[in-house]
Design a protein around this motif. Structure first.
Motif, PDB file in Angstrom:
ATOM      1  N   ARG A   1      -9.293  -8.197  18.406  1.00 12.02           N
ATOM      2  CA  ARG A   1      -8.540  -9.495  17.133  1.00 12.02           C
ATOM      3  C   ARG A   1      -7.642  -8.130  16.734  1.00 12.02           C
ATOM      4  NH1 ARG A   1      -9.008 -10.754  12.109  1.00 12.02           N
ATOM      5  NH2 ARG A   1     -10.673  -9.659  11.901  1.00 12.02           N
ATOM      6  N   THR A   2      -6.529  -9.450  16.175  1.00 13.20           N
ATOM      7  CA  THR A   2      -5.332  -8.257  15.375  1.00 13.20           C
ATOM      8  C   THR A   2      -5.750  -8.564  14.010  1.00 13.20           C
ATOM      9  OG1 THR A   2      -3.572  -8.940  16.810  1.00 13.20           O
ATOM     10  CG2 THR A   2      -2.531  -8.509  14.732  1.00 13.20           C
ATOM     11  N   PRO A   3      -5.450  -7.847  13.323  1.00 14.42           N
ATOM     12  CA  PRO A   3      -5.679  -7.819  11.301  1.00 14.42           C
ATOM     13  C   PRO A   3      -5.434  -8.399  11.285  1.00 14.42           C
ATOM     14  CG  PRO A   3      -5.930  -5.433  12.586  1.00 14.42           C
ATOM     15  CD  PRO A   3      -5.584  -6.061  13.316  1.00 14.42           C
ATOM     16  N   ARG A   4      -5.347  -9.205   9.985  1.00 12.22           N
ATOM     17  CA  ARG A   4      -5.222 -10.324   9.009  1.00 12.22           C
ATOM     18  C   ARG A   4      -3.435  -9.850   8.682  1.00 12.22           C
ATOM     19  NH1 ARG A   4     -10.320 -11.477   7.849  1.00 12.22           N
ATOM     20  NH2 ARG A   4     -10.717 -13.451   7.832  1.00 12.22           N
ATOM     21  N   SER A   5      -3.512  -8.457   8.603  1.00 10.79           N
ATOM     22  CA  SER A   5      -2.423  -7.799   8.518  1.00 10.79           C
ATOM     23  C   SER A   5      -0.958  -8.020   9.224  1.00 10.79           C
ATOM     24  CB  SER A   5      -2.536  -6.933   6.952  1.00 10.79           C
ATOM     25  OG  SER A   5      -2.973  -5.824   7.945  1.00 10.79           O
ATOM     26  N   GLY A   6      -1.586  -8.269  10.287  1.00  6.18           N
ATOM     27  CA  GLY A   6      -1.328  -7.772  12.049  1.00  6.18           C
ATOM     28  C   GLY A   6      -0.905  -6.542  12.362  1.00  6.18           C
ATOM     29  N   THR A   7      -0.397  -6.025  12.939  1.00  7.35           N
ATOM     30  CA  THR A   7      -0.255  -4.958  13.890  1.00  7.35           C
ATOM     31  C   THR A   7      -0.058  -3.371  13.523  1.00  7.35           C
ATOM     32  OG1 THR A   7       0.150  -5.373  16.392  1.00  7.35           O
ATOM     33  CG2 THR A   7       0.582  -3.215  15.840  1.00  7.35           C
ATOM     34  N   GLN A   8      -1.058  -2.500  13.221  1.00  8.79           N
ATOM     35  CA  GLN A   8      -0.871  -1.208  12.314  1.00  8.79           C
ATOM     36  C   GLN A   8       0.275  -0.376  13.110  1.00  8.79           C
ATOM     37  OE1 GLN A   8      -2.671  -2.031   8.709  1.00  8.79           O
ATOM     38  NE2 GLN A   8      -2.505  -3.872   9.829  1.00  8.79           N
ATOM     39  N   HIS A   9       0.952   0.578  12.269  1.00  9.38           N
ATOM     40  CA  HIS A   9       1.877   1.758  12.280  1.00  9.38           C
ATOM     41  C   HIS A   9       1.770   2.317  11.701  1.00  9.38           C
ATOM     42  CE1 HIS A   9       3.784  -1.508  14.981  1.00  9.38           C
ATOM     43  NE2 HIS A   9       3.887  -2.152  14.309  1.00  9.38           N
ATOM     44  N   VAL A  10       0.689   3.512  12.380  1.00 14.44           N
ATOM     45  CA  VAL A  10       0.840   4.525  11.242  1.00 14.44           C
ATOM     46  C   VAL A  10       1.641   5.811  11.092  1.00 14.44           C
ATOM     47  CG1 VAL A  10      -1.486   5.885  10.493  1.00 14.44           C
ATOM     48  CG2 VAL A  10      -2.261   3.994  11.409  1.00 14.44           C
ATOM     49  N   LEU A  11       1.841   6.046  10.283  1.00 14.79           N
ATOM     50  CA  LEU A  11       2.658   7.535  10.113  1.00 14.79           C
ATOM     51  C   LEU A  11       2.420   8.345   9.692  1.00 14.79           C
ATOM     52  CD1 LEU A  11       5.917   5.350   9.389  1.00 14.79           C
ATOM     53  CD2 LEU A  11       5.025   5.483  11.678  1.00 14.79           C
ATOM     54  N   ARG A  12       3.298   9.435   9.942  1.00 12.65           N
ATOM     55  CA  ARG A  12       2.654  10.821   9.545  1.00 12.65           C
ATOM     56  C   ARG A  12       3.227  11.934   9.798  1.00 12.65           C
ATOM     57  NH1 ARG A  12      -2.735   9.395  12.579  1.00 12.65           N
ATOM     58  NH2 ARG A  12      -4.585   8.851  10.711  1.00 12.65           N
ATOM     59  N   ALA A  13       3.172  12.961   8.283  1.00 14.96           N
ATOM     60  CA  ALA A  13       3.626  13.843   8.421  1.00 14.96           C
ATOM     61  C   ALA A  13       3.563  15.083   7.661  1.00 14.96           C
ATOM     62  CB  ALA A  13       5.711  13.245   8.039  1.00 14.96           C
ATOM     63  N   GLY A  14       2.704  16.808   8.153  1.00 11.74           N
ATOM     64  CA  GLY A  14       2.867  16.934   6.549  1.00 11.74           C
ATOM     65  C   GLY A  14       1.606  16.200   6.067  1.00 11.74           C
ATOM     66  N   ASP A  15       1.659  16.329   4.815  1.00 12.98           N
ATOM     67  CA  ASP A  15       0.799  15.869   4.084  1.00 12.98           C
ATOM     68  C   ASP A  15       0.303  14.604   3.182  1.00 12.98           C
ATOM     69  OD1 ASP A  15       2.487  16.125   2.129  1.00 12.98           O
ATOM     70  OD2 ASP A  15       0.949  17.278   0.566  1.00 12.98           O
ATOM     71  N   GLU A  16       1.598  13.617   4.535  1.00 14.13           N
ATOM     72  CA  GLU A  16       1.600  12.025   3.938  1.00 14.13           C
ATOM     73  C   GLU A  16       1.306  11.838   4.937  1.00 14.13           C
ATOM     74  OE1 GLU A  16       5.235  12.341   0.184  1.00 14.13           O
ATOM     75  OE2 GLU A  16       6.121  12.411   2.837  1.00 14.13           O
ATOM     76  N   GLU A  17       0.593   9.817   4.432  1.00 12.43           N
ATOM     77  CA  GLU A  17      -0.002   9.251   5.812  1.00 12.43           C
ATOM     78  C   GLU A  17       0.907   7.676   5.229  1.00 12.43           C
ATOM     79  OE1 GLU A  17      -2.980   8.904   8.146  1.00 12.43           O
ATOM     80  OE2 GLU A  17      -3.601   6.806   6.583  1.00 12.43           O
TER      81      GLU A  17
ATOM     82  N   LEU B   1       0.667   6.265  -3.553  1.00 13.32           N
ATOM     83  CA  LEU B   1       1.881   6.732  -4.206  1.00 13.32           C
ATOM     84  C   LEU B   1       2.586   4.683  -4.171  1.00 13.32           C
ATOM     85  CD1 LEU B   1       4.116   9.009  -2.642  1.00 13.32           C
ATOM     86  CD2 LEU B   1       2.658   8.711  -4.305  1.00 13.32           C
ATOM     87  N   VAL B   2       1.248   3.778  -3.697  1.00 15.59           N
ATOM     88  CA  VAL B   2       1.596   3.306  -4.312  1.00 15.59           C
ATOM     89  C   VAL B   2       0.321   2.133  -3.663  1.00 15.59           C
ATOM     90  CG1 VAL B   2       4.126   2.332  -2.189  1.00 15.59           C
ATOM     91  CG2 VAL B   2       1.766   2.002  -1.601  1.00 15.59           C
ATOM     92  N   VAL B   3       0.212   0.829  -4.579  1.00 18.98           N
ATOM     93  CA  VAL B   3      -1.029  -0.025  -4.727  1.00 18.98           C
ATOM     94  C   VAL B   3      -1.127  -0.571  -3.097  1.00 18.98           C
ATOM     95  CG1 VAL B   3      -2.284  -2.265  -5.444  1.00 18.98           C
ATOM     96  CG2 VAL B   3      -0.599  -0.470  -6.433  1.00 18.98           C
ATOM     97  N   PRO B   4      -2.104   0.077  -2.266  1.00 24.50           N
ATOM     98  CA  PRO B   4      -2.559  -0.453  -1.034  1.00 24.50           C
ATOM     99  C   PRO B   4      -2.804  -1.951  -0.690  1.00 24.50           C
ATOM    100  CG  PRO B   4      -4.365   0.885  -2.128  1.00 24.50           C
ATOM    101  CD  PRO B   4      -3.125   0.729  -3.014  1.00 24.50           C
ATOM    102  N   PHE B   5      -2.730  -2.246   0.798  1.00 21.29           N
ATOM    103  CA  PHE B   5      -3.937  -3.910   0.556  1.00 21.29           C
ATOM    104  C   PHE B   5      -4.693  -3.275   1.562  1.00 21.29           C
ATOM    105  CE2 PHE B   5      -0.097  -4.872   1.728  1.00 21.29           C
ATOM    106  CZ  PHE B   5      -0.151  -5.465   3.229  1.00 21.29           C
ATOM    107  N   GLY B   6      -5.825  -4.199   2.175  1.00 18.34           N
ATOM    108  CA  GLY B   6      -6.791  -4.223   3.353  1.00 18.34           C
ATOM    109  C   GLY B   6      -5.693  -3.886   4.372  1.00 18.34           C
ATOM    110  N   LEU B   7      -6.848  -3.792   5.439  1.00 15.80           N
ATOM    111  CA  LEU B   7      -5.994  -3.797   7.277  1.00 15.80           C
ATOM    112  C   LEU B   7      -5.959  -4.994   7.129  1.00 15.80           C
ATOM    113  CD1 LEU B   7      -5.915  -3.106   9.759  1.00 15.80           C
ATOM    114  CD2 LEU B   7      -7.824  -2.370  10.046  1.00 15.80           C
ATOM    115  N   ASP B   8      -7.184  -5.949   7.424  1.00 12.84           N
ATOM    116  CA  ASP B   8      -7.976  -6.832   7.372  1.00 12.84           C
ATOM    117  C   ASP B   8      -7.942  -7.845   6.281  1.00 12.84           C
ATOM    118  OD1 ASP B   8      -8.009  -9.030   9.563  1.00 12.84           O
ATOM    119  OD2 ASP B   8     -10.646  -9.463   8.856  1.00 12.84           O
TER     120      ASP B   8
END
Length: 315
Positions: free
Chosen positions: A3-19, A39-46
Motif C-alpha cells: 500500500r502506498t503511504p498516505r504521504s505518497g511515494t517516498q524518495h530518500v536522498l543521502r549525501a555524507g551525514d545528511e538525509e 533541520l525541519v519539523v518532520p511528519f510521519g510516513l503514513d
C-alpha cells in the motif's frame, strides 16, 4: 500488493551525514536530518501531511483574499481552502501526486500538472528538483505555461525550520528585512508595507536576537542581500546548533510564521518550528492591481518558464 503511504511515494536522498525524505504528495519535504538532528519539523510516513508542512506551493503562495481576483479582464473565484479566514490558501499543487522523472542517490526531480479548473482556467506544468550537496539541500521549481494565454503565477516552499533542542522562544533569529507587510488582525489580509521598526519588538530582527514570545505570521521584504544577490534567514539554538535558509532575487518576499496554533501548547506542532517561506510574490498578489505597492505577480506567458530556488543548510 504493498500500500502506498498516505504521504505518497517516498524518495530518500543521502549525501555524507545528511538525509532528506521527499514525499510525492505535494512534492513535500517530509524530513531533513543533518548529523542526526532535524533541520525541519518532520511528519510521519503514513501521516496525512499536517496542513502545508514542507509542501511545494504553486501557482500561488500564501493567500488570495476572499478567493476572488481578476486577470486579463476576467473575474475568477477560487474555492476557499482557508475557510476560517475566507481565503484561498497556498495554491493548487499541495495535494497533487508528483511523479519522479529523474532520480539518483542524492537528488530527485518530480513533476505534476496543474490542470485548468474552476477559478484557475490555465494549465501549468510543474517540475521541482531536490538535491543534497556539500552546501545543504537545494530545491528548485520550474513552471511552464503550455497554453495560448498568459497565466498568473507564483511559488514558494513551506518548511518549518528547527534550530536545535531548545524551545522556539529561545532561538535567535536573524532576518535581514527592513519592511513587513501589515495585515488585518482577524483575516491576515494585506494592508501595506511598513518599516520593521514600526513594531521593532515583533518584527525587527536585522540584528540577531531571541524570538521570545513574539507571534509572527507576516511577509517581509526589502531584504538585504550578499554580493551574489542572496538573502538568508538564520536560526541558532542556545546549544550552538543552527539552521539557515538562503534564496536568490527570484524571491523578493519571505513569510515568517512562529507556528502558533489555535489550541496553543495543547495542540501538537504549536511553535515546534519557524516557517520560513521565500516567495516570488506577496500575499494576495493575484489582486496586485488593488495595491499601490509592487506585489510581484508574474504573468507566465505562453511557452514561457519561471524558475526559483532556495536552500536549507545547517549552521
Amino acid at each position: 500488493m504493498s500500500r502506498t503511504p498516505r504521504s505518497g511515494t517516498q524518495h530518500v536522498l543521502r549525501a555524507g551525514d545528511e538525509e532528506a525524505v521527499v514525499a510525492s504528495i505535494g512534492a513535500s519535504l517530509r524530513s531533513y536530518v543533518h548529523a542526526g538532528r532535524d533541520l525541519v519539523v518532520p511528519f510521519g510516513l503514513d501521516e496525512v501531511r499536517p496542513a502545508y508542512r514542507g509542501a511545494t506551493l504553486a501557482p500561488w503562495p500564501n493567500r488570495v483574499v476572499d478567493g476572488r481576483y481578476a486577470f486579463g479582464g476576467t473575474a475568477h473565484r477560487l474555492p476557499l481552502t482557508e475557510p476560517e479566514r475566507g481565503h484561498a490558501l497556498h495554491g493548487l499543487a499541495a495535494w497533487l501526486d508528483f511523479a519522479a522523472v529523474d532520480k539518483g542517490p542524492d537528488h530527485v526531480t518530480l513533476a505534476a500538472v496543474i490542470e485548468p479548473q474552476a477559478g484557475y482556467p490555465w494549465r501549468v506544468l510543474l517540475e521541482t528538483t531536490y538535491a543534497l550537496g556539500p552546501d545543504g539541500l537545494t530545491q528548485s521549481v520550474r513552471a511552464t505555461n503550455p497554453g495560448e494565454e498568459p497565466a498568473p503565477f507564483g511559488t514558494g516552499p513551506h518548511p518549518y525550520l528547527v534550530a536545535g533542542p531548545a524551545p522556539l522562544d529561545e532561538w535567535t533569529l536573524e532576518l535581514p528585512a527592513s519592511e513587513v507587510l501589515q495585515v488585518t488582525d482577524d483575516r491576515l489580509a494585506p494592508v501595506a508595507p511598513a518599516p520593521v521598526s514600526s513594531d521593532a519588538v515583533r518584527f525587527d530582527f536585522r540584528e540577531p536576537r531571541r524570538i521570545g514570545a513574539a507571534r509572527i505570521d507576516h511577509a517581509f521584504t526589502a531584504l538585504a542581500r550578499d554580493a551574489a544577490g542572496n538573502a538568508s534567514v538564520r536560526l541558532t539554538d542556545p546549544s550552538g546548533a543552527g539552521v539557515a535558509m538562503t534564496w536568490s532575487t527570484a524571491c523578493p518576499w519571505v513569510q515568517i510564521h512562529t507556528a502558533d496554533l489555535p489550541e496553543g501548547p495543547a495542540q501538537p506542532g504549536h511553535r515546534a518550528g519557524l516557517a520560513v517561506e521565500p516567495m516570488t510574490c506577496a500575499p494576495d498578489a493575484f489582486n496586485a492591481a488593488r495595491y499601490d505597492w509592487d506585489a510581484g505577480l508574474l504573468a507566465l506567458e505562453p511557452g514561457a518558464e519561471a524558475t526559483a530556488s532556495w536552500r536549507i543548510h545547517a549552521l
